[in-house]
Each structure stands twice: as C-alpha cells, then as structure tokens.
Design an enzyme around this catalytic site. Structure first.
Site, mmCIF file in Angstrom:
data_model
loop_
_atom_site.group_PDB
_atom_site.id
_atom_site.type_symbol
_atom_site.label_atom_id
_atom_site.label_comp_id
_atom_site.label_asym_id
_atom_site.label_seq_id
_atom_site.Cartn_x
_atom_site.Cartn_y
_atom_site.Cartn_z
ATOM 1 N N HIS A 55 0.780 -1.272 -0.048
ATOM 2 C CA HIS A 55 -0.041 0.190 0.141
ATOM 3 C C HIS A 55 0.804 1.312 0.022
ATOM 4 O O HIS A 55 0.608 2.235 -0.508
ATOM 5 C CB HIS A 55 -0.639 -0.040 1.289
ATOM 6 C CG HIS A 55 -1.879 1.039 1.268
ATOM 7 N ND1 HIS A 55 -3.029 1.179 0.641
ATOM 8 C CD2 HIS A 55 -1.898 2.281 2.102
ATOM 9 C CE1 HIS A 55 -3.601 2.559 0.866
ATOM 10 N NE2 HIS A 55 -2.849 3.201 1.784
ATOM 11 N N TYR A 58 4.303 0.795 -3.284
ATOM 12 C CA TYR A 58 3.899 0.374 -4.659
ATOM 13 C C TYR A 58 5.081 -0.522 -5.400
ATOM 14 O O TYR A 58 5.360 -0.387 -6.419
ATOM 15 C CB TYR A 58 3.938 1.859 -5.457
ATOM 16 C CG TYR A 58 2.461 2.694 -4.867
ATOM 17 C CD1 TYR A 58 1.400 2.910 -5.771
ATOM 18 C CD2 TYR A 58 2.681 3.637 -3.917
ATOM 19 C CE1 TYR A 58 0.371 3.571 -5.334
ATOM 20 C CE2 TYR A 58 1.688 4.308 -3.497
ATOM 21 C CZ TYR A 58 0.302 4.443 -4.251
ATOM 22 O OH TYR A 58 -0.594 5.139 -3.956
ATOM 23 N N LYS A 100 -7.509 14.376 -5.629
ATOM 24 C CA LYS A 100 -6.899 13.068 -5.436
ATOM 25 C C LYS A 100 -8.003 12.129 -5.075
ATOM 26 O O LYS A 100 -8.877 12.460 -4.318
ATOM 27 C CB LYS A 100 -5.648 12.959 -4.429
ATOM 28 C CG LYS A 100 -4.711 11.726 -4.341
ATOM 29 C CD LYS A 100 -3.803 11.746 -3.521
ATOM 30 C CE LYS A 100 -2.892 10.280 -3.335
ATOM 31 N NZ LYS A 100 -1.627 10.416 -2.408
ATOM 32 N N GLU A 102 -8.173 8.303 -3.396
ATOM 33 C CA GLU A 102 -7.535 6.834 -2.891
ATOM 34 C C GLU A 102 -8.498 5.836 -2.490
ATOM 35 O O GLU A 102 -9.862 5.943 -2.550
ATOM 36 C CB GLU A 102 -6.714 7.505 -1.599
ATOM 37 C CG GLU A 102 -5.574 8.324 -1.742
ATOM 38 C CD GLU A 102 -4.442 8.289 -0.965
ATOM 39 O OE1 GLU A 102 -4.887 8.002 0.378
ATOM 40 O OE2 GLU A 102 -3.201 8.277 -0.938
ATOM 41 N N HIS A 104 -9.953 2.909 0.505
ATOM 42 C CA HIS A 104 -10.115 2.563 1.865
ATOM 43 C C HIS A 104 -10.705 1.023 1.938
ATOM 44 O O HIS A 104 -11.876 1.061 2.654
ATOM 45 C CB HIS A 104 -10.459 3.387 2.666
ATOM 46 C CG HIS A 104 -9.614 3.621 4.082
ATOM 47 N ND1 HIS A 104 -10.234 3.739 5.324
ATOM 48 C CD2 HIS A 104 -8.622 3.709 4.235
ATOM 49 C CE1 HIS A 104 -9.079 3.904 6.136
ATOM 50 N NE2 HIS A 104 -8.169 4.034 5.435
ATOM 51 N N ARG A 125 -7.180 15.353 4.365
ATOM 52 C CA ARG A 125 -5.897 15.616 4.926
ATOM 53 C C ARG A 125 -4.866 15.841 3.804
ATOM 54 O O ARG A 125 -3.757 16.687 3.769
ATOM 55 C CB ARG A 125 -5.379 14.893 6.128
ATOM 56 C CG ARG A 125 -6.313 15.142 7.312
ATOM 57 C CD ARG A 125 -5.486 14.495 8.691
ATOM 58 N NE ARG A 125 -5.188 13.113 8.479
ATOM 59 C CZ ARG A 125 -6.050 11.964 8.516
ATOM 60 N NH1 ARG A 125 -7.325 12.170 8.915
ATOM 61 N NH2 ARG A 125 -5.664 10.980 8.341
ATOM 62 N N ASP A 278 0.563 15.047 6.133
ATOM 63 C CA ASP A 278 -0.227 14.517 6.987
ATOM 64 C C ASP A 278 -0.145 13.263 7.427
ATOM 65 O O ASP A 278 0.834 12.602 6.831
ATOM 66 C CB ASP A 278 -1.877 14.393 6.097
ATOM 67 C CG ASP A 278 -1.733 13.550 5.338
ATOM 68 O OD1 ASP A 278 -0.854 13.230 4.316
ATOM 69 O OD2 ASP A 278 -2.516 12.459 5.534
ATOM 70 N N GLU A 322 -2.006 4.355 12.930
ATOM 71 C CA GLU A 322 -2.517 5.270 12.077
ATOM 72 C C GLU A 322 -3.580 5.986 12.464
ATOM 73 O O GLU A 322 -4.675 6.310 11.827
ATOM 74 C CB GLU A 322 -2.670 4.450 10.787
ATOM 75 C CG GLU A 322 -1.699 3.761 10.121
ATOM 76 C CD GLU A 322 -1.943 2.925 8.913
ATOM 77 O OE1 GLU A 322 -3.119 2.972 8.295
ATOM 78 O OE2 GLU A 322 -1.036 2.221 8.393
ATOM 79 N N GLY A 547 -2.580 9.514 -7.412
ATOM 80 C CA GLY A 547 -3.621 8.893 -7.252
ATOM 81 C C GLY A 547 -3.334 7.534 -6.486
ATOM 82 O O GLY A 547 -2.338 7.909 -5.491
#
Length: 749
Positions: A55, A58, A100, A102, A104, A125, A278, A322, A547
């Site tokens: 994650h 990459y 952007k 992302e 989850h 963030r 962030d 996190e 991305g």
C-alpha cells in the site's frame, strides 16, 4: 524487557525478529540488514515493514506507473504532479485546484463505518497538506451482489461513515458511483476523492529542510487504533480470518478534523511552515521518513514526546499507529511560538517532537536511547521494486469469444418494454437517492451540480463564477473483457461526463483496484490497464496528477474485476453556463450525438437480462471523444443546448429515463430508419451524448455539428408525461419513477 536500541541491535545480530509476521519477505528483511549493516531494531523493523508494504511502497506497480510520467502530455496547467500528497492544476484567475482519489477498501469491509469515515478523513488531509481548503468530496463505491446478506451489513455502514464524517466537516458530497457485482463480495471498494482550492502562492510541499527547524506534531493524540492499519490490511489477500483485525481499523473524529483544517489554514495564512505532511497510512513512520527524505538534511525525533491516548504503547506501536486527525509540520524556530498559539486557539494539541539536522540520517530516540538510525530515503522512497511476472490469462480468449450478440433479444414490443423496465430498475441502474440523500450535497453554498448529475461542480470564485467539475467512472465488466480498452473507457466516460456539464477536462487522478499482484493474470490486467490509461491520457492531453494503487483485492483465490476508477477534473469559466442533465422544457428537440453500433459486450442489458459477461467492450475512439467534448463545451458556452447527458451503462434508454425523471418531463422518441429499436435503446457505444436543443438554436447547433464532422441525429422532442418510443411502447413517468426509485430501499429494508 530490554529496550531494543541501535547499540543493542549491533551487539545482538542473531536475535530472532518477527519480520514475516510484519509482512516482509526473506529477501526484503535481508536487504534491510544490508542497508543498516546490522539487524534492525524493533522500531526500525516496524518502520520498514509498513513503509515497504504494498500500500505504501507501490513495489509491484512502480514499474508500470512510470508510464504516467514517461507518456505525460504537455500541459501548462499542471503545477504539481505525481509524487506529492496530491496533484495541483492551474484553473485560471490565480487559482489552483488540488484533487486526488484513494482507496480504503479492506478497512471498510472489516469495520464499514470507521473504514469509510477515515477514508474520507485521510483524503481530506492529503488535500489540506497541499495548502488548499477542501471544498468537496466524492465517493466511488463497489459492493457485492445487491441481494447478498453481507451487502446489507457493509453498504449502510459505509454510507453512514462517508456521510457522517463528510457532513460533520461541512464538505459537500457532489458525486461518485455505486456499483453492485458479485465479484466484490467480501471485498468492497471504497474509494474517496477530495477537491481543494488555493491561490498559486499557497502551494505547500512535503519536505523537511533547514537545519535547526523544528518538527511539530499536531492534532489528535496517538492511540492504539489503526496500528498497522491500511498499510497492512491493504497489502494482503482477504480470507475468513480478517474480521479479527478490527483493532487495525482507524477510528475517526470529524470534529477534531474540522478544528485541524481551520487551524492549518490559519497557519498557512501566516506563512508559518516550511514543509508539511499529513499522517495517514504508516502514520509517523511515513511522515518522518518522507519529510526527511524529500528535504535537504536529516531529522532527529524524540518519540517519547508524542502525545498519547494510551500510555502503554510501545515505540514500535507509536511509529505504526495510524490514528487519525494528525499532521506533521516543519517550522522555523522563530515561528514556533506563533504556531503553537494558533494551535491553542483552535484547541489542537501541538508538540515539538524534533528538529531538522544537517546530517543525512533519520534518528529517533526514546527517553534518550536511540532506537532508529536509518537513511530516510531507504524507508520512504527506495523500497523494493518488483517486476512481477504477468501473462494473458488462458481464459481471456474464451471470454472474449463468448459474444453478447448471441443472446436472445426481445421478440415483441411488449417484451422490449419489459426489458427496459427491468434494466432501469436493476440495482446498478436504479436511483441511488437512498444513498445520496444521506450526504449533504450543498453545504458551503458553492455546489452548482451534484449527484445524480453527470459531474459534480463547485464554484471557486463568487465574483467571477469560475468553477470546476469532477466526475469519477470505472466499469469493471469492461475491464474484465479487455483491461486496456476498459481503462480507456473509464477515462473516456469520466472525460465525457465533465464535458457534458460544459467544463473543459484538464487533468486526472486515478484509483487502480486489482487483485493479487502475485497472480500473473492479475498483473497482466494491471499492466494492460495502466498502459491503456497512460496512452489515453496522452491522446486526450489530460496528465495524471497522482492517485492510488489498491492491490490484493480478492477473497481467497477469487479476484475482483479489474477496476480502474478514473477521476477527471475540468474547469468552467462561468458556472451560470453549466449544462444540467434534466429535460425541463417541453418542445425542446432531442439530438443523439455520435454513432450507435451493435455493442453489447459487458452491457447492463446483458447483465440484467441474461446474467452474462462476455465478448468485447465497446470500441474506444478518443479522437471522437475529444470532438464530442468540444461540441458539448461550445454548445454550453454559447447557449445552444439546455440539457445534456452522456450515454454509458444502460445505453440511450437509461439516459432518457434519467433526464426525463430529473426534469419531470416526458419525451417522444423516433427510432431512426435502418437501426434495430433494441440496439438503438440498449447499445453502449462510447463517444455519445443526448442533448436538448431549443428550437431557436436548432439550425445553429446543427451547422456546428456538421462543420465539425460530428454525427447529430434528431431523435425526438421533450413532450408529455411518458417516454413514448413511437411504434414500440410508452412508459409513463410515474411508472418509471416508481420502478427506478424503489429498488435500493427495497433491497436494504
């Protein structure tokens, strides 16, 4: 237990370490030892394990993602590209926009509410860290079969999490998608997008420079939630044991994030930071190593200064946590007091935890003992790079040969009518208002267009009415049939959606959702989709600004459909000239733009009526897409059209139903000579749109299309209270509305 310090690690080279449990491969652990010249400490092992996870690093996708840079089109609007928290583009009048998307995904399956909520918080963030005020969010979502019991668990929680977090932040949710398919069972896709606005001079980057500058951690206290979090959850295949990983899912507090946003924006206004990052995936491990890696020196951090919610946390846990609503800033010594004053004003905890050094190492201490001494680039930017084997799957030819053209078609007009009702009321084509009504789409007062419009649109400047439009799209069924074409079709549809509202497409972000990279068939899908997207962006002139890659989206051996989600951002000079999708004025003429061919592979009709997936997806003609976009933008700007809707899933009939229901007006439709009414209504040929043209503009509009070489066929008129396909059937709007709007509430009741 003895603290595992750097000195202790050097003296105990043979100590067993849980590198495999933390997700490292044998060769990766060996490489860490080579880099350090010794075994890592427990804290170093924690940092490398999360930062070298799929994650964060990459490592399986880097070799393919390079194409986005190598094939990047020339574009003067691009201000910040790939490599930062988010891309930034120039939209004119001194404004810049950052956006952007992302993922989850895995956290949202384990804990739907918090997984989705913290997905929104994290992407917000990222946008904030670029120096921008977040102004809108979007949510492309994929769930398992609509009637599966687990969908009833996951979907309401995800929707509540997105709405709860975004609504509390006061951010309008202006668009997205909801798609159901059995391939996402046990592995939903929860992608989140945020858009932010700033002036050019307000752009901030993630770097730590200037020896003596202070490292300030501010925001929420660090807790035990999210230890390993998305960095671990998103880097492995799911199986039945995963719900036991609930503690790894972060817990969000949107009110704390709102304070953090306003506090950070005030800090930016007073020019108090030299660099900022962030804390998202990999937490402090990521923030400290990336800031140091991108800067000009090293960094020293006193980890025991980190404010905690749980005093029992070990140094390793603090580095891996996190926990949400946290930021890390690099501040000159003379500005620290004012920085802390602003944080206190907003009731945001802020602590100086270290400083930038003139060395080249990231050094972390725990109560005076050194527990980390690493070259930061090896943690943040020089992780493993895999050239995974990939091969076209053996079943691909048979899948493409299983053409949808062989499927039984409606034999009578009545059967055609029944199939139209079945398609437009199917879960994927039905109204998603049950979901979108839980989101505040108009908070802040700058929303111009929102769901279910073709793209969301927000006003950037209240005086000039400058605005931006954003759309997200991705059809996993198309990509399963042909990943290269499927990625380009996702790009084309999103591009078309933005243009349909009158905005000029400018740049893209993407979220590439695929199965396990250890499967050569999946890696072939990924390689083909990435190649297709890079080639498509080059042809359309829309650079990739950044991305996310989400891999290991599969349950056991079953991978999801390859699902590249593409977000296109466009700019419009005056939002008052935007084009809505609603047919709202009787007497307006309906024109179909583009060519309709018999293209049913991967179509909504083949899925709903025959539960079939096979053949080839619609052909892609990006030159035609550019021409269509130019026509739609010019027609919007010059007042030639009053409504426009792109054609995609479900074909022409789906677009007609949505536009008629949106405006509360019916339409009389004439099937052109020489085309099968079934193909006319259900084909999913790309590069098409339906527009409503005032009679006073018909000649001017027709001349423009003819001069530019775009096929424009008059197919009917806005009229009455039904969709009347003459010579075939009529469907009253009341019947269509009931069918279209009852499906989702019925499934989730």
């Amino acid at each position: 237990m003895t603290l595992d310090t750097v000195k202790h690690a050097g003296e105990t080279p043979d100590t067993d370490q849980p590198w495999a449990e933390l997700g490292l491969k044998p060769d990766e652990y060996a490489r860490v030892r080579d880099i350090l010249g010794r075994r890592p400490t427990g804290a170093e092992l924690a940092m490398y394990s999360v930062m070298w996870s799929e994650h964060c690093s990459y490592k399986s996708s880097k070799v393919h993602l390079r194409q986005f840079g190598e094939k990047a089109p020339e574009n003067d609007a691009l201000l910040v590209g790939i490599g930062e928290n988010a891309g930034v583009v120039d939209v004119g009048q001194g404004y810049a926009v950052t956006f952007k998307v992302e993922s989850h995904n895995h956290p949202s399956y384990i804990e739907p509410y918090q997984g989705a909520a913290t997905g929104v918080g994290g992407i917000v963030r990222d946008i904030l860290a670029m120096g921008a005020r977040p102004v809108a969010v979007m949510d492309p979502l994929r769930f398992g079969a609509a009637d599966h019991p687990d969908t009833k668990r996951v979907l309401p929680g995800v929707v509540a999490g997105i709405g709860g977090y975004g609504n509390c932040l006061g951010l309008p949710n202006i668009g997205g998608e909801v798609v159901f398919d059995a391939c996402y069972q046990g592995n939903p896709l929860v992608n989140a997008l945020c858009v932010g606005v700033m002036k050019h001079e307000d752009i901030h980057l993630a770097k730590a420079s200037g020896a003596g500058n202070k490292v300030i951690l501010y925001g929420a206290r660090t807790g035990g939630d999210g230890i390993g979090g998305v960095s671990v959850l998103a880097s492995e295949t799911f199986d039945d044991s995963k719900p036991s990983k609930r503690p790894a899912v972060q817990v969000g507090d949107p009110f704390q994030e709102k304070l953090l946003i306003e506090c950070t924006l005030e800090i930016f206004r007073e020019d108090l930071v030299d660099g900022i990052q962030d804390l998202g995936g990999a937490g402090l491990s990521c923030a400290t190593s990336e800031l140091a890696s991108a800067g000009s020196g090293g960094m020293r951090v006193e980890l025991d200064r980190v404010p905690l919610r749980d005093a029992t946390l070990s140094p390793e846990e603090i580095l891996m946590s996190e926990s949400q609503e946290r930021m890390c800033a690099i501040v000159e010594p003379g500005k620290v007091d004012r920085f802390l004053e602003i944080c206190e004003k907003w009731d945001v905890i802020a602590t100086v935890i270290g400083e930038v050094t003139d060395g080249e190492r990231l050094e972390i201490f725990w109560h005076g003992e050194q527990i980390v001494d690493v070259p930061p680039r090896t943690v943040a930017h020089e992780g493993p790079v895999y050239e995974r084997p990939y091969a076209r799957p053996e079943w691909q030819d048979a899948l493409q040969a299983d053409d949808a053209g062989k499927l039984a078609r409606p034999a009578t007009a009545e059967e055609l009518r029944e199939q139209v009702l079945a398609v437009v009321s199917s879960p994927n084509q039905a109204s998603k208002s049950w979901i979108t009504s839980q989101y505040d789409r108009f908070v802040q007062g700058n929303t111009v267009l929102a769901q279910p419009e073709d793209s969301g649109m927000v006003r950037v400047d209240e005086d000039t009415n400058l605005g931006v439009a954003v759309a997200t799209d991705g059809n996993g069924r198309y990509a399963k049939l042909d990943p290269y074409a499927g990625a380009q079709l996702a790009l084309a549809e999103s591009y078309r959606n933005v243009a349909a509202t009158g905005a000029r497409p400018l740049a893209i972000s993407n979220c590439l959702n695929f199965g396990s990279p250890e499967d050569p068939a999946v890696m072939w899908q990924f390689a083909e989709a990435t190649r297709g997207l890079a080639d498509g962006c080059l042809e359309l002139g829309t650079p990739v600004t950044g991305g996310n890659v989400s891999l290991y989206n599969q349950t056991g051996e079953t991978a999801i459909h390859p699902t590249p989600v593409v977000a296109v951002l466009g700019v419009i000079d005056d939002v008052n000239r935007r084009t809505p999708m609603a047919f709202s004025d009787e007497g307006h003429l309906l024109y179909l733009l583009g060519d309709t061919k018999e293209e049913l592979g991967g179509s909504a009709w083949s899925q709903v009526i025959h539960d079939h997936l096979g053949g080839l997806p619609p052909a892609v003609d990006l030159g035609r897409e550019k021409l269509l976009a130019d026509i739609l933008i010019a027609a919007s700007r010059d007042g030639m059209i009053d409504a426009a809707h792109d054609l995609s899933d479900g074909g022409l009939i789906q677009a007609l139903v949505e536009s008629c229901l949106r405006g509360g007006k019916g339409a009389r439709i004439i099937v052109p000579d020489g085309i099968d009414p079934f193909v006319f209504l259900f084909s999913e040929s790309a590069g098409r749109a339906v527009v409503a043209v005032p009679r006073s503009e018909e000649l001017r509009f027709g001349d423009m299309c003819e001069a530019r070489g775009l096929p424009a066929t008059r197919i009917g008129v806005v009229d009455g209270e039904a969709i009347d396909v003459q010579g075939q059937f009529a469907l009253p709007l009341e019947e269509l509305r009931t069918a279209h709007e009852a499906t989702i509430p019925g499934l989730l009741a």
